[in-house]
Scaffold this active site. Structure first.
Site, PDB file in Angstrom:
ATOM      1  N   TYR A  14      -0.371  71.339 -10.709  1.00 21.88           N
ATOM      2  CA  TYR A  14       0.081  70.297 -11.506  1.00 21.88           C
ATOM      3  C   TYR A  14       1.186  69.328 -10.995  1.00 21.88           C
ATOM      4  O   TYR A  14       1.408  68.259 -11.699  1.00 21.88           O
ATOM      5  CB  TYR A  14       0.930  70.878 -12.826  1.00 21.88           C
ATOM      6  CG  TYR A  14      -0.036  71.789 -13.493  1.00 21.88           C
ATOM      7  CD1 TYR A  14      -1.227  71.419 -14.380  1.00 21.88           C
ATOM      8  CD2 TYR A  14       0.122  73.246 -13.412  1.00 21.88           C
ATOM      9  CE1 TYR A  14      -2.092  72.158 -15.108  1.00 21.88           C
ATOM     10  CE2 TYR A  14      -0.754  73.926 -14.173  1.00 21.88           C
ATOM     11  CZ  TYR A  14      -1.874  73.510 -14.609  1.00 21.88           C
ATOM     12  OH  TYR A  14      -2.732  74.330 -15.560  1.00 21.88           O
ATOM     13  N   HIS A  19       1.685  64.992 -16.842  1.00 23.29           N
ATOM     14  CA  HIS A  19       2.572  65.723 -17.759  1.00 23.29           C
ATOM     15  C   HIS A  19       3.765  66.321 -17.084  1.00 23.29           C
ATOM     16  O   HIS A  19       4.539  66.872 -17.598  1.00 23.29           O
ATOM     17  CB  HIS A  19       1.849  67.021 -18.182  1.00 23.29           C
ATOM     18  CG  HIS A  19       1.687  67.561 -19.535  1.00 23.29           C
ATOM     19  ND1 HIS A  19       2.183  66.657 -20.666  1.00 23.29           N
ATOM     20  CD2 HIS A  19       1.096  68.595 -20.158  1.00 23.29           C
ATOM     21  CE1 HIS A  19       2.010  67.319 -21.841  1.00 23.29           C
ATOM     22  NE2 HIS A  19       1.319  68.491 -21.393  1.00 23.29           N
ATOM     23  N   ASN A  66       3.727  73.983 -23.208  1.00 25.83           N
ATOM     24  CA  ASN A  66       3.509  74.271 -24.571  1.00 25.83           C
ATOM     25  C   ASN A  66       4.764  75.435 -25.205  1.00 25.83           C
ATOM     26  O   ASN A  66       4.826  75.656 -26.115  1.00 25.83           O
ATOM     27  CB  ASN A  66       2.441  74.715 -24.883  1.00 25.83           C
ATOM     28  CG  ASN A  66       1.226  73.565 -24.846  1.00 25.83           C
ATOM     29  OD1 ASN A  66       1.639  72.425 -24.378  1.00 25.83           O
ATOM     30  ND2 ASN A  66       0.099  73.699 -24.863  1.00 25.83           N
ATOM     31  N   ASP A  91       7.019  63.279 -20.551  1.00 27.06           N
ATOM     32  CA  ASP A  91       6.057  62.232 -20.589  1.00 27.06           C
ATOM     33  C   ASP A  91       5.508  61.812 -22.089  1.00 27.06           C
ATOM     34  O   ASP A  91       5.955  62.505 -23.166  1.00 27.06           O
ATOM     35  CB  ASP A  91       4.548  62.826 -20.155  1.00 27.06           C
ATOM     36  CG  ASP A  91       4.017  63.937 -20.820  1.00 27.06           C
ATOM     37  OD1 ASP A  91       4.777  64.970 -20.920  1.00 27.06           O
ATOM     38  OD2 ASP A  91       3.023  63.800 -21.251  1.00 27.06           O
ATOM     39  N   ASN A 112       3.560  68.788 -27.428  1.00 30.49           N
ATOM     40  CA  ASN A 112       3.557  70.243 -27.630  1.00 30.49           C
ATOM     41  C   ASN A 112       4.851  70.808 -26.809  1.00 30.49           C
ATOM     42  O   ASN A 112       5.440  71.785 -27.421  1.00 30.49           O
ATOM     43  CB  ASN A 112       2.490  70.852 -27.127  1.00 30.49           C
ATOM     44  CG  ASN A 112       1.352  70.595 -27.869  1.00 30.49           C
ATOM     45  OD1 ASN A 112       1.364  70.219 -29.070  1.00 30.49           O
ATOM     46  ND2 ASN A 112       0.087  70.446 -27.448  1.00 30.49           N
TER      47      ASN A 112
END
Length: 185
Positions: A14, A19, A66, A91, A112
């Site tokens: 990631y 994100h 999340n 973000d 989220n």
């Protein structure tokens, strides 16, 4: 004590995704010579940063986006941090690429990570610094936030992350009003 939480997803997969701009901002703050090394605590990577009027905890939850509220709640409870001393960096797909927005409270806006933090804290009364990552096509939000920035977007997002780190520094040293006055525009 103040706490700056950068939201993102853990793992090399990631790094550099839309994100993870919150992680990138916290990493920039951690480059200060006044910052300690990151350590695993409270389901997060945490480093201490010396500031003008005390210390600041830099937090990167490792619970995935999340579920960020779990880690944030643990830090806030353990250190007995007033929510006015909490800043969450994340973000925002509703802001144009590179645009910043600082607020001292507000809704999760469909994010989220913020939704989970709000759920765990039981309130939306904490500061957030949002960084625009561009808008997705309809129905493509998940793929969009998990994608990396295009080469044509790199310069804009690097500048936005650096500006966001500066804004977080103003929030730390001068407070939320000064931060909003300087960086909301």
């Amino acid at each position: 004590m103040k706490v700056v939480v950068g939201l993102g997803n853990p793992g090399n997969r990631y790094v550099g995704t839309r994100h993870n701009v919150g992680f990138a901002v916290v990493d920039l703050l951690a480059k200060s010579p006044r910052a300690g090394r990151f350590q695993n605590r409270f389901q997060a990577q945490i480093a201490e940063l010396g500031a003008n009027d005390g210390k600041v905890l830099l937090v990167k939850p490792e619970t995935f986006m999340n579920l960020s509220g779990r880690s944030v709640r643990q830090v806030v409870d353990f250190y007995q941090v007033a929510l006015a001393e909490l800043l969450v960096v994340c973000d925002d797909i509703n802001l144009p690429l590179g645009k910043l927005r600082i607020r001292v409270r507000g809704s999760h806006g469909g994010h989220n990570g913020l939704r989970d933090i709000q759920s765990h804290l039981g309130t939306a009364e904490y500061a957030r610094l949002r960084i625009g990552v561009g808008s997705p096509e309809p129905g493509e939000a998940v793929d969009h936030v998990l994608s990396r920035f295009r080469p044509s977007e790199q310069a804009v997002i690097v500048e936005a992350e650096e500006t966001a780190a500066q804004a977080a520094g103003v929030w730390i040293d001068q407070g939320p009003e000064a931060c909003m006055n300087q960086y909301n525009g």
